[in-house]
Design an enzyme around this catalytic site. Structure first.
Site, PDB file in Angstrom:
ATOM      1  N   HIS A 182      18.033  81.442  68.358  1.00 53.48           N
ATOM      2  CA  HIS A 182      18.627  80.625  67.006  1.00 53.48           C
ATOM      3  C   HIS A 182      20.098  80.633  67.248  1.00 53.48           C
ATOM      4  O   HIS A 182      20.829  81.940  67.245  1.00 53.48           O
ATOM      5  CB  HIS A 182      18.072  81.320  65.884  1.00 53.48           C
ATOM      6  CG  HIS A 182      18.497  80.861  64.588  1.00 53.48           C
ATOM      7  ND1 HIS A 182      19.296  81.264  63.781  1.00 53.48           N
ATOM      8  CD2 HIS A 182      18.527  79.351  64.089  1.00 53.48           C
ATOM      9  CE1 HIS A 182      19.626  80.211  62.676  1.00 53.48           C
ATOM     10  NE2 HIS A 182      18.910  79.120  63.006  1.00 53.48           N
ATOM     11  N   GLU A 226      19.685  70.599  66.830  1.00 53.20           N
ATOM     12  CA  GLU A 226      19.535  70.318  65.329  1.00 53.20           C
ATOM     13  C   GLU A 226      20.933  69.546  64.899  1.00 53.20           C
ATOM     14  O   GLU A 226      21.968  70.020  65.176  1.00 53.20           O
ATOM     15  CB  GLU A 226      19.462  71.558  64.493  1.00 53.20           C
ATOM     16  CG  GLU A 226      19.463  71.173  63.086  1.00 53.20           C
ATOM     17  CD  GLU A 226      19.410  72.387  61.975  1.00 53.20           C
ATOM     18  OE1 GLU A 226      19.213  73.882  62.540  1.00 53.20           O
ATOM     19  OE2 GLU A 226      19.547  72.048  60.783  1.00 53.20           O
ATOM     20  N   GLU A 275      18.232  77.023  70.172  1.00 56.23           N
ATOM     21  CA  GLU A 275      18.474  76.031  69.454  1.00 56.23           C
ATOM     22  C   GLU A 275      20.052  76.070  69.050  1.00 56.23           C
ATOM     23  O   GLU A 275      20.440  77.322  69.021  1.00 56.23           O
ATOM     24  CB  GLU A 275      17.568  76.480  68.020  1.00 56.23           C
ATOM     25  CG  GLU A 275      17.882  75.438  66.658  1.00 56.23           C
ATOM     26  CD  GLU A 275      19.046  76.038  65.807  1.00 56.23           C
ATOM     27  OE1 GLU A 275      19.162  75.381  64.859  1.00 56.23           O
ATOM     28  OE2 GLU A 275      19.616  76.871  65.865  1.00 56.23           O
ATOM     29  N   HIS A 283      27.629  75.146  62.214  1.00 55.79           N
ATOM     30  CA  HIS A 283      26.730  75.414  61.551  1.00 55.79           C
ATOM     31  C   HIS A 283      27.167  74.924  60.007  1.00 55.79           C
ATOM     32  O   HIS A 283      26.534  73.887  59.527  1.00 55.79           O
ATOM     33  CB  HIS A 283      26.123  76.786  61.029  1.00 55.79           C
ATOM     34  CG  HIS A 283      24.918  76.793  60.225  1.00 55.79           C
ATOM     35  ND1 HIS A 283      25.241  76.994  58.841  1.00 55.79           N
ATOM     36  CD2 HIS A 283      23.613  76.813  60.397  1.00 55.79           C
ATOM     37  CE1 HIS A 283      23.893  77.124  58.261  1.00 55.79           C
ATOM     38  NE2 HIS A 283      23.172  76.733  59.136  1.00 55.79           N
ATOM     39  N   ASP A 323      23.310  73.968  66.549  1.00 54.32           N
ATOM     40  CA  ASP A 323      23.623  73.041  65.451  1.00 54.32           C
ATOM     41  C   ASP A 323      24.951  72.122  65.901  1.00 54.32           C
ATOM     42  O   ASP A 323      25.769  72.765  66.550  1.00 54.32           O
ATOM     43  CB  ASP A 323      23.982  73.809  64.169  1.00 54.32           C
ATOM     44  CG  ASP A 323      23.016  74.722  63.657  1.00 54.32           C
ATOM     45  OD1 ASP A 323      21.840  74.483  63.387  1.00 54.32           O
ATOM     46  OD2 ASP A 323      23.266  76.021  63.628  1.00 54.32           O
TER      47      ASP A 323
HETATM   48  O1  G3P Z   1      16.522  74.528  63.160  1.00 49.69           O
HETATM   49  C1  G3P Z   1      16.061  75.838  62.596  1.00 49.69           C
HETATM   50  C2  G3P Z   1      17.052  76.455  61.851  1.00 49.69           C
HETATM   51  O2  G3P Z   1      18.176  76.409  62.580  1.00 49.69           O
HETATM   52  C3  G3P Z   1      17.369  75.809  60.534  1.00 49.69           C
HETATM   53  O3  G3P Z   1      18.292  76.412  59.695  1.00 49.69           O
HETATM   54  O4  G3P Z   1      20.488  76.549  58.408  1.00 49.69           O
HETATM   55  O5  G3P Z   1      19.791  78.106  60.623  1.00 49.69           O
HETATM   56  O6  G3P Z   1      20.415  75.544  60.988  1.00 49.69           O
HETATM   57  P1  G3P Z   1      19.944  76.618  60.115  1.00 49.69           P
HETATM   58 MG    MG Z   2      19.944  75.327  62.906  1.00 53.64          MG
END
Ligand code: G3P
Ligand code: MG
Length: 249
Positions: free
Chosen positions: A11, A114, A38, A53, A40
């Site tokens: 993450h 994302e 993953e 993020h 952002d």
């Molecule tokens: O994509 C999963 C997760 O990353 C979504 O929430 O706020 O951590 O980007 P966040």
């Molecule tokens: Mg995310």
């Protein structure tokens, strides 16, 4: 085209061990043996996709509370994005999407990109990110595009209908989630694994698509979710989760 995701998805890179959404985070995840990450993506003022993020800079940089959408790439590049996490990461920079993709590809990782638009930039953020992806990324069995923004998702559908999309469900599911998921033609359901209840997972299981849970760092919760039928986990601590779910099999 069959999506080949892994059960463990680092993450924001490997956010427990390196600053989130940085090249160092991706390297750290790869060094830990993670197969997918993953991160952002949002846009600078001058429309360059970067890994970030929050809508403002203060939590993860030395830039104060300025909105990311008001900073040019040059201003973003001048920021320091590591020492908030640990002194050993002092001096590291916010990467562009292009730089991050090179690192992901260099390590042979799969990617959940994302799209995390600043308010009002839902369409252009998706367009810019997909534009870069289309120039660089080949392996579409190992790419998943997701967003909480339905506009960003619709843009992804329009621009690259045959790429895999993941339906990101927030804690409160929209009433029309089934219709949206069908319209957006999604390949996975990405749920808040700390809030979701078994009845919701049961509803998703009826649709026979993989279910991924974010953000799971607690091994006990991972085992519960796996027992309910969750297929994969976004985690800040890939080593902890790998141990947790391997014990089930
Ligand atoms: O994509 C999963 C997760 O990353 C979504 O929430 O706020 O951590 O980007 P966040
Ligand atoms: Mg995310």
């Amino acid at each position: 085209m069959t999506l080949k995701f892994s059960k463990i998805i680092g993450h924001r890179g490997a956010a427990a061990y390196a600053p989130e959404n940085t090249l160092e985070g991706i390297h750290t995840a790869a060094d830990m043996g993670v197969e997918w990450v993953e991160f952002d993506v949002k846009l600078t003022k001058d429309q360059v996709p970067i890994l970030f993020h929050d809508d403002t800079l203060e939590r993860t940089t030395n830039g104060g509370d300025r909105p990311v959408a008001e900073c040019t790439l040059d201003e973003i590049r001048a920021l320091e994005a590591g020492s908030w996490f640990a002194d050993s990461f002092a001096g590291i920079k916010i990467p562009t999407l292009e730089e991050a993709l090179e690192v992901v590809i260099g390590h042979g990782l799969g990617l959940n990109l994302e799209i995390k638009p600043c308010p009002g930039r839902e369409k252009e953020t998706a367009e810019a990110a997909l534009d870069i992806l289309s120039q660089i990324w080949d392996d579409h069995d190992r790419l998943l595009i997701s967003s909480f923004s339905h506009v960003s998702m619709e843009t992804a559908l329009d621009m690259a209908g045959d790429w895999h999309r993941g339906f990101l469900l927030p804690e409160e599911w929209p009433e029309n989630w089934r219709e949206l998921a069908e319209y957006l033609d999604v390949s996975t359901f990405n749920v808040n694994g700390n809030k979701v209840v078994r009845e919701q997972i049961d509803e998703l299981l009826d649709l026979e698509k993989p279910i991924l849970a974010y953000t799971i760092n607690d091994p006990d919760r991972a085992r519960i979710l796996q027992g309910w039928g969750v297929d994969g986990f976004f985690t800040d601590a890939p080593d902890v989760l790998t141990d947790a779910i391997l014990k089930v099999h």
